[in-house]
Design an enzyme around this catalytic site. Structure first.
Site, mmCIF file in Angstrom:
data_model
loop_
_atom_site.group_PDB
_atom_site.id
_atom_site.type_symbol
_atom_site.label_atom_id
_atom_site.label_comp_id
_atom_site.label_asym_id
_atom_site.label_seq_id
_atom_site.Cartn_x
_atom_site.Cartn_y
_atom_site.Cartn_z
ATOM 1 N N ASP A 27 0.819 -1.212 0.000
ATOM 2 C CA ASP A 27 0.000 0.000 0.000
ATOM 3 C C ASP A 27 0.853 1.262 0.000
ATOM 4 O O ASP A 27 1.485 1.586 1.007
ATOM 5 C CB ASP A 27 -0.908 -0.037 1.232
ATOM 6 C CG ASP A 27 -1.763 1.197 1.386
ATOM 7 O OD1 ASP A 27 -2.002 1.888 0.368
ATOM 8 O OD2 ASP A 27 -2.198 1.484 2.514
ATOM 9 N N ASP B 13 -1.960 5.788 -5.297
ATOM 10 C CA ASP B 13 -2.232 4.973 -4.110
ATOM 11 C C ASP B 13 -2.653 3.557 -4.489
ATOM 12 O O ASP B 13 -3.790 3.313 -4.902
ATOM 13 C CB ASP B 13 -3.325 5.642 -3.281
ATOM 14 C CG ASP B 13 -3.585 4.930 -1.964
ATOM 15 O OD1 ASP B 13 -2.891 3.938 -1.675
ATOM 16 O OD2 ASP B 13 -4.478 5.360 -1.223
#
Length: 518
Positions: free
Chosen positions: A112, A299
């Protein structure tokens, strides 16, 4: 030697209470000097969808599936590149395998770029049901474990975890990061983590947003000299029929993952991988919102593509997405639409119009929702503050939409009718909007201007299909997220964008690069 984990395909039926852990299926060597570890892969089905929609409600708003748990030169020789396979879960979750401790205890994690900590479930997690469906770290089984014990808590858009810090070796591909601080999660209260197909999260953001000021795994890879170049890159396979879910490459870039050259933009604010983005186009028409610039974040931990409600509503209108009718929006248009138009035509400053009408206050640069100020006067009617917030937001959106239409020489009636239609397309509070699966061919491209280059997304790339056959549904890949200045307006370019565009995170030069994925 580099390590490449390739993903094999296997269809399964999944229920909320049955979690099939990822496990190595086959280890083999080939003449390219890489080790491949086959991993299982599942498609999105209706059962998974129901599980995803069971995410926790925080502040009354359901955030599924914005956060999965709430983004040319070869920059290294093959000996200095480590590749970790990413498993594609319903085109909304990409995760791979790591090991913690000695001997290595295996976990599947989301890599992430929107967070910076590593956490995995702890064997001391007794009270959260989610822990019983995932692998758990047992410190007593590791010879390299070092106790820390400091408490920790991380809040995501779709849930929160809490636990305590520990230190141990972490294996990523063939790389072993020594003495890595990580969080043992002892509490995972959200159903998000129960239904999730991953055990934990490995954050690849900057240390500035690391909880407990823990040094991120990526930093230690660089500091311990495990990779030659301080670069990692993502290739996400959006073809759910494909055998591979994708790859994350640590220490370089795999030239087979992209076409042409990367367009690089500098990181403007460390924490997230944040950069400047210019205009957003629907078809070939400007939305008029980011022409003077917006911020964006790449992201990998966000499933969809999130942006300001003002623009997402215009996109939803163009693609026929069904959201929730906003009565506040229609009230603004019906009672004040002509007034706003008159003020725009008399060259009033757009950012002051809503405060002049009385729906917002003005702080010198932009409108401020009155509900924010009402917090200091909580003894008064709280619902009034919420209403002011909604009316301010609706007014600000109407101003942008009307201003955009005025540049196209539309009549007053045409503008007011168009804005009324947009009111019907304001995104659902659920964070997603449905579209007609049979209408993809008539939907426009949506484009983002980054580093002077226009990056297109076709309907097939921004619409997610749920299920198969007659029971299939399609949802818009765009969801609303409003971030106030100075941090916003902010876009989050999640997996939908990164699936189309191979993304390079260049830590050494503090920049992000995009090129068409191969």
């Amino acid at each position: 030697m580099s390590c490449k984990m390739t993903i094999k395909s296997r269809a399964t039926v999944v229920t909320v209470f049955l979690f099939l852990l990822l496990s190595p299926m086959l280890i083999s060597s080939s003449n390219d000097g890489m080790v491949r570890i086959g991993l299982k892969k599942r498609k999105l089905d209706q059962v998974n969808r129901i599980a995803e929609q069971g995410n926790s409600k925080e502040g009354g708003t359901l955030r599924s599936p914005l956060r999965k748990y709430y983004l040319h030169n070869n920059l290294g020789d093959t000996e200095d590149i480590d590749i970790v396979s990413l498993k594609n879960y319903m085109d909304a979750q990409y995760f791979g395998e790591i090991g913690v401790g000695t001997p290595s205890q295996k976990f599947t994690v989301i890599f992430d770029t929107g967070s910076s900590n590593l956490w995995v479930p702890s064997s001391k997690c007794y009270l959260s049901v989610a822990c019983y469906f995932h692998s758990k770290f047992k410190s007593s089984d590791s010879s390299t474990y070092k106790k820390n014990g400091k408490s920790a808590e991380i809040h995501y858009g779709t849930g929160a975890i809490s636990g305590f810090f520990s230190r141990d070796h972490v294996k990523v591909g063939d790389l072993v990061v020594k003495d890595q601080d990580f969080i043992e999660a002892t509490r995972e209260p959200s159903i998000t983590f129960l239904a999730a197909k991953f055990d934990g999260i490995l954050g690849l953001g900057f240390k500035e947003i690391s909880v407990g000021d823990a040094t991120p795994v990526w930093y230690n890879m660089v500091n311990q000299g495990l990779i030659k170049e301080p670069v990692f890159s993502f290739w996400l396979n959006r073809n759910i029929e494909g055998e591979e879910g994708g790859e994350i490459v640590f220490g370089g870039v795999d030239s087979s993952h992209y076409k042409g050259q990367h367009t690089y933009v500098p990181v403007t604010q460390k924490g997230y991988w944040q950069f400047e983005m210019a205009d957003v186009l629907i078809g070939n028409e400007t939305t008029g919102f980011c022409a003077s610039g917006c911020s964006a974040i790449a992201d990998s931990g966000t499933s969809l593509l999130a942006g300001p409600t003002t623009v997402i509503t215009q996109i939803n209108h163009a693609i026929g997405a069904s959201g929730v009718v906003s009565q506040e929006c229609k009230t603004i248009v019906g009672q004040y639409g002509k007034t706003i138009l008159e003020m725009l035509m008399t060259e009033a400053k757009p950012q002051k119009i809503c405060s002049q009408i009385g729906f917002c206050t003005f702080d010198g640069t932009h409108g401020v929702r009155m509900g924010i100020e009402s917090v200091v006067d909580e003894a008064k009617d709280k619902s009034s503050g919420g209403l002011h917030d909604a009316m301010c937001t609706a007014c600000e959106m109407a101003v942008v939409w009307m201003q955009n239409q005025l540049t196209r020489n539309q009549t007053e009636d045409q503008i007011l009718n168009y804005v009324n239609e947009l009111c019907d397309r304001i995104p659902s509070p659920m964070g997603e909007s449905a579209v007609d699966c049979n209408s993809l061919s008539s939907m426009p491209r949506v484009s983002f201007t980054i580093g002077g280059k226009v990056f297109d997304l076709a309907p097939e790339q921004y619409v997610l299909k749920v299920g198969e056959g007659g029971a299939s549904q399609c949802i818009s890949g765009f969801t609303a997220l409003d971030v106030a200045p100075p941090r916003g307006p902010l876009w989050i370019l999640g997996d939908i964008f990164m699936g189309k565009y191979h993304t390079v995170f260049d830590y050494g030069n503090q920049r992000v690069g995009f090129a068409e994925a191969a």
